[in-house]
Design an enzyme around this catalytic site. Sequence first.
Site, PDB file in Angstrom:
ATOM      1  N   HIS A 254      39.278  80.951 -57.519  1.00 19.62           N
ATOM      2  CA  HIS A 254      40.576  80.696 -56.879  1.00 19.62           C
ATOM      3  C   HIS A 254      40.823  81.698 -55.750  1.00 19.62           C
ATOM      4  CE1 HIS A 254      44.766  79.160 -56.761  1.00 19.62           C
ATOM      5  NE2 HIS A 254      44.984  80.376 -56.267  1.00 19.62           N
TER       6      HIS A 254
ATOM      7  N   HIS B  62      38.009  70.263 -46.106  1.00 20.92           N
ATOM      8  CA  HIS B  62      38.012  68.804 -45.987  1.00 20.92           C
ATOM      9  C   HIS B  62      36.841  68.394 -45.098  1.00 20.92           C
ATOM     10  CE1 HIS B  62      42.402  68.197 -47.135  1.00 20.92           C
ATOM     11  NE2 HIS B  62      42.410  69.478 -46.824  1.00 20.92           N
TER      12      HIS B  62
ATOM     13  N   CYS C   9      41.956  74.517 -59.946  1.00 20.81           N
ATOM     14  CA  CYS C   9      41.478  75.270 -61.112  1.00 20.81           C
ATOM     15  C   CYS C   9      41.420  74.358 -62.334  1.00 20.81           C
ATOM     16  CB  CYS C   9      42.372  76.476 -61.386  1.00 20.81           C
ATOM     17  SG  CYS C   9      42.126  77.850 -60.245  1.00 20.81           S
TER      18      CYS C   9
ATOM     19  N   CYS D 211      47.355  75.564 -60.950  1.00 24.60           N
ATOM     20  CA  CYS D 211      46.596  75.176 -59.761  1.00 24.60           C
ATOM     21  C   CYS D 211      45.760  73.941 -60.074  1.00 24.60           C
ATOM     22  CB  CYS D 211      45.696  76.328 -59.319  1.00 24.60           C
ATOM     23  SG  CYS D 211      44.528  75.835 -58.045  1.00 24.60           S
TER      24      CYS D 211
ATOM     25  N   HIS E 279      39.971  75.169 -49.894  1.00 22.47           N
ATOM     26  CA  HIS E 279      39.104  73.986 -49.909  1.00 22.47           C
ATOM     27  C   HIS E 279      38.852  73.535 -48.484  1.00 22.47           C
ATOM     28  CE1 HIS E 279      43.296  72.704 -50.088  1.00 22.47           C
ATOM     29  NE2 HIS E 279      42.939  71.634 -49.382  1.00 22.47           N
TER      30      HIS E 279
ATOM     31  N   ASN F 144      43.178  73.872 -44.087  1.00 20.44           N
ATOM     32  CA  ASN F 144      44.581  74.172 -43.834  1.00 20.44           C
ATOM     33  C   ASN F 144      44.924  75.506 -44.494  1.00 20.44           C
ATOM     34  OD1 ASN F 144      45.240  71.691 -42.479  1.00 20.44           O
ATOM     35  ND2 ASN F 144      45.105  70.680 -44.475  1.00 20.44           N
TER      36      ASN F 144
ATOM     37  N   HIS G  21      44.565  76.569 -53.133  1.00 22.68           N
ATOM     38  CA  HIS G  21      43.232  76.969 -53.626  1.00 22.68           C
ATOM     39  C   HIS G  21      42.285  76.542 -52.513  1.00 22.68           C
ATOM     40  CE1 HIS G  21      40.160  77.022 -57.176  1.00 22.68           C
ATOM     41  NE2 HIS G  21      39.475  76.857 -56.037  1.00 22.68           N
TER      42      HIS G  21
ATOM     43  N   ASP H 135      38.596  63.261 -51.968  1.00 26.39           N
ATOM     44  CA  ASP H 135      40.038  63.472 -51.902  1.00 26.39           C
ATOM     45  C   ASP H 135      40.743  62.272 -52.548  1.00 26.39           C
ATOM     46  OD1 ASP H 135      41.956  65.398 -49.873  1.00 26.39           O
ATOM     47  OD2 ASP H 135      42.854  63.577 -50.707  1.00 26.39           O
TER      48      ASP H 135
END
Length: 108
Positions: A45, A97, A6, A3, A95, A84, A93, A29
């Site tokens: 995770h 945005h 991670c 990942c 997150h 998403n 994992h 990003d």
Amino acid sequence: MNCVFCKIRDREISKDFLYEDKDVMVFPDINPLKPVHILVVPKIHMKDFLEFSDKNLFLKVKTAIDKVIKSQKLNNKGYRVSVNGGGAQIVDHLHFHITGPIERSMEV
Ligand code: 5GP
Ligand code: ZN
């Protein structure tokens, strides 16, 4: 587990964090879609938003998102906080945005 987030957390991939504490990390990003495109990532995770049930961690993520919006001066310029999931994500994992500036629009 292979990942990328991670690995970033564990410093196997070097990354300049904008903010970090024991639960949350914040970094730009790699492929920005807007002038500001920052990721707020819980360190633990979780593969998807539906796995996110820890209320304390939720509040910590919210606090980090607030900090990003304010420090990037997006509060009056338009911002989007997006996740998403369910197969729409590239990185499995969880997150968030934060993108901006964003014009008012009906588009999603
Ligand atoms: P997703 O489609 O999973 O919501 O979005 C994953 C995001 O992670 C993408 O916007 C992609 O550009 C970003 N990303 C993927 N790998 C890396 C990386 O190694 N470093 C950073 N900073 N961002 C990454
Ligand atoms: Zn992970």
